[in-house]
Design a protein around this motif. Structure first.
Motif, PDB file in Angstrom:
ATOM      1  N   ALA A 379     -10.496 -10.505 -17.365  1.00 13.06           N
ATOM      2  CA  ALA A 379     -10.328 -11.840 -16.808  1.00 13.06           C
ATOM      3  C   ALA A 379      -8.851 -12.082 -16.529  1.00 13.06           C
ATOM      4  O   ALA A 379      -7.985 -11.615 -17.274  1.00 13.06           O
ATOM      5  N   THR A 380      -8.567 -12.800 -15.441  1.00  7.93           N
ATOM      6  CA  THR A 380      -7.192 -13.154 -15.096  1.00  7.93           C
ATOM      7  C   THR A 380      -7.156 -14.610 -14.643  1.00  7.93           C
ATOM      8  O   THR A 380      -8.111 -15.125 -14.073  1.00  7.93           O
ATOM      9  N   VAL A 381      -6.031 -15.262 -14.893  1.00 10.91           N
ATOM     10  CA  VAL A 381      -5.760 -16.600 -14.376  1.00 10.91           C
ATOM     11  C   VAL A 381      -4.341 -16.589 -13.835  1.00 10.91           C
ATOM     12  O   VAL A 381      -3.401 -16.213 -14.547  1.00 10.91           O
ATOM     13  N   GLY A 382      -4.175 -16.969 -12.580  1.00 10.75           N
ATOM     14  CA  GLY A 382      -2.842 -16.937 -11.991  1.00 10.75           C
ATOM     15  C   GLY A 382      -2.756 -17.806 -10.756  1.00 10.75           C
ATOM     16  O   GLY A 382      -3.614 -18.662 -10.513  1.00 10.75           O
ATOM     17  N   GLN A 383      -1.725 -17.565  -9.980  1.00 13.90           N
ATOM     18  CA  GLN A 383      -1.502 -18.303  -8.748  1.00 13.90           C
ATOM     19  C   GLN A 383      -1.506 -17.329  -7.573  1.00 13.90           C
ATOM     20  O   GLN A 383      -1.579 -16.113  -7.756  1.00 13.90           O
ATOM     21  N   LEU A 384      -1.436 -17.882  -6.375  1.00 13.09           N
ATOM     22  CA  LEU A 384      -1.403 -17.039  -5.186  1.00 13.09           C
ATOM     23  C   LEU A 384      -0.179 -16.136  -5.212  1.00 13.09           C
ATOM     24  O   LEU A 384       0.898 -16.527  -5.667  1.00 13.09           O
ATOM     25  N   ASP A 385      -0.374 -14.929  -4.722  1.00 11.65           N
ATOM     26  CA  ASP A 385       0.697 -13.943  -4.714  1.00 11.65           C
ATOM     27  C   ASP A 385       1.807 -14.372  -3.757  1.00 11.65           C
ATOM     28  O   ASP A 385       1.576 -14.557  -2.553  1.00 11.65           O
ATOM     29  N   GLU A 386       3.016 -14.525  -4.290  1.00 16.88           N
ATOM     30  CA  GLU A 386       4.142 -14.989  -3.478  1.00 16.88           C
ATOM     31  C   GLU A 386       4.512 -13.990  -2.385  1.00 16.88           C
ATOM     32  O   GLU A 386       4.935 -14.389  -1.287  1.00 16.88           O
ATOM     33  N   ARG A 387       4.356 -12.709  -2.661  1.00 16.70           N
ATOM     34  CA  ARG A 387       4.686 -11.712  -1.642  1.00 16.70           C
ATOM     35  C   ARG A 387       3.743 -11.814  -0.459  1.00 16.70           C
ATOM     36  O   ARG A 387       4.169 -11.689   0.696  1.00 16.70           O
ATOM     37  N   SER A 388       2.461 -12.057  -0.724  1.00 10.72           N
ATOM     38  CA  SER A 388       1.507 -12.206   0.371  1.00 10.72           C
ATOM     39  C   SER A 388       1.797 -13.475   1.170  1.00 10.72           C
ATOM     40  O   SER A 388       1.706 -13.475   2.406  1.00 10.72           O
ATOM     41  N   LEU A 389       2.151 -14.554   0.455  1.00  9.35           N
ATOM     42  CA  LEU A 389       2.521 -15.780   1.165  1.00  9.35           C
ATOM     43  C   LEU A 389       3.751 -15.559   2.044  1.00  9.35           C
ATOM     44  O   LEU A 389       3.792 -16.004   3.199  1.00  9.35           O
ATOM     45  N   PHE A 390       4.748 -14.870   1.507  1.00 14.17           N
ATOM     46  CA  PHE A 390       5.960 -14.601   2.277  1.00 14.17           C
ATOM     47  C   PHE A 390       5.642 -13.766   3.519  1.00 14.17           C
ATOM     48  O   PHE A 390       6.172 -14.023   4.616  1.00 14.17           O
TER      49      PHE A 390
END
Length: 438
Positions: A379-390
């Motif tokens: 299981a993981t909990v996180g936020q959107l990947d900043e590299r993909s957003l960039f």
């Protein structure tokens, strides 16, 4: 557990008149279940399965019982239609069967589909084992089973669906549960059975007409016999004032296969206990799910899978996305019992938090008591990947659109193996519509 007298909701449920069927064993079972509910009340945080779902607010509510106007409440037929689902349809409004909204003409050979209220007016004996539980089987329910108890006491309608052995139903069957207008409590019970070698595609749809504030419970018992195949889509998209508590129990016999795609989108409180027992050699279960709470929603999924036979397989891939001040809860428990050698089980739950005030609690569990077993969970909990957003922003895509694209792709991954293309695209569109605008 809370004391019943201290909670208005419990008092209201206990004051509601029980349905009287005139069937001795059924009326006795209803009385027994209400007595069990009266003795225990609602679960609290001391009950492990309810640790992350507080019922304090709901416990202070009072809901009327039953709906005398259920047969005449206006429901827009367009809210019932789902692309790619054109077969038989059974519709319930506030827990009551609506023949005018259902489609039951020209049922294919081998498919028996009727409301529980009608089935009880005929030969009710085949339903005795399910409806009189726990009176017949002597099963002691868990401390968190309050809603199942009140459902067993109060449900007077629901679905009785059977597919004859070695029968393939070509068009999907749709079951629709509509909460409409009134502030009340309603309850429904489903019994579904696929005979040996049968095949069925089933779409279960929970929706609201208007913006009702309600408490609804649904209990479904699903039996998949030897070599049968079930594909079950569950879409929950109720109003922001709906408190919906469901329990779905599956029993998979030898070489049976069940594939579930579950979308949890609506409701003030949406709780789904999904329990599966692989009781026959070679049984297979595949679950795919997305829960997307926003605003102040609380969505709780409890998945429990028991491998009880040789060479059984289960795969579970679930995604959660929470925004605003919403809360998501996911518990995935896999048990491989002694003697279930050769079992293969995997569970994955990945989650995204789209705002600082959102919360997701995830708890994977794995218990193995057999040899030669393959098992994995995570299981993981996180936020959107900043590299993909960039990357997306560097190609001229605005931030809001980039976030939506990545979140949509994250969620749609669990729909990739849904074979009904029109239905798959419709569910994907619902997921995209749920995403924040900023």
């Amino acid at each position: 557990m809370n004391q019943p007298a201290s909670l208005p909701l419990v008092a209201a449920l206990l004051d509601a008149p029980l349905p009287i069927s005139g069937i001795a064993w059924l009326d006795a079972a209803r009385q027994e279940n209400r007595a069990a509910f009266a003795a225990g009340g609602l679960p609290d945080a001391r009950v492990e399965a309810w640790k992350y779902t507080a019922l304090r607010g709901l416990g202070q509510r009072r809901f009327a019982s039953g709906d005398a106007a259920a047969q005449t409440r206006a429901v827009d037929p367009s809210t019932l239609a789902i692309p790619g689902v054109t077969g038989a349809r059974l519709v319930f409004v506030n827990g009551a069967f609506r023949a005018d909204l259902s489609v039951l003409d020209q049922l294919p050979a081998g498919l028996s589909l009727q409301p529980l209220s009608q089935a009880l007016r005929g030969d009710a004996e085949p339903l005795r084992f399910a409806l009189s539980w726990p009176a017949v089987v002597g099963h002691v329910r868990d401390a968190g089973d309050a809603f199942a108890q009140i459902n067993a006491a109060c449900a007077s309608d629901g679905v009785v669906l059977r597919v004859a052995a070695r029968t393939r139903i070509d068009l999907p069957v749709q079951l629709v549960f509509v909460g409409a207008d009134a502030e009340l409590a309603w309850h429904a019970r489903n019994m579904i059975e696929l005979g040996e070698g049968a095949e069925l595609s089933l779409v279960e749809h929970h929706v609201s007409s208007g913006a009702p504030s309600q408490l609804a419970t649904l209990v479904s018992d699903i039996e998949v016999r030897d070599g049968a195949r079930l594909h079950h889509v569950m879409l929950q998209d109720t109003s922001a004032g709906t408190h919906l508590v469901r329990r779905s129990s599956l029993h998979l016999h030898a070489r049976a296969q069940a594939t579930l795609h579950v979308l949890e989108l609506g409701g003030a409180l949406a709780r789904h206990d999904l329990r599966a027992e692989l009781i026959g050699d070679g049984a297979q279960l595949h679950t795919r799910g997305v829960f997307m709470p926003h605003g102040r929603q609380h969505i709780d999924t409890q998945l429990a899978i028991r491998h009880q036979a040789l060479h059984t397989t289960s795969t579970s891939h679930w995604r959660g996305v929470a925004n605003d001040r919403a809360r998501g809860v996911f518990r995935g428990a896999i048990v491989v019992v002694p003697g279930a050698d050769g079992s293969d089980a995997s569970l994955s739950n990945k989650n995204l938090l789209l705002s600082a005030g959102a919360e997701i609690d995830t708890k994977p569990e794995l218990e193995i008591y057999a040899d030669e077993v393959k098992a994995a969970h995570g299981a993981t909990v996180g936020q959107l990947d900043e590299r993909s957003l960039f990357y997306l922003r560097s190609r001229g895509i605005p931030l809001v659109e980039a976030r939506a694209l990545l979140t949509a792709a994250f969620c749609r991954a669990v729909l990739d193996d849904l074979p009904n293309e029109a239905l798959r695209e419709h569910l994907s569109a619902l997921l995209i519509a749920q995403l924040p605008d900023a």
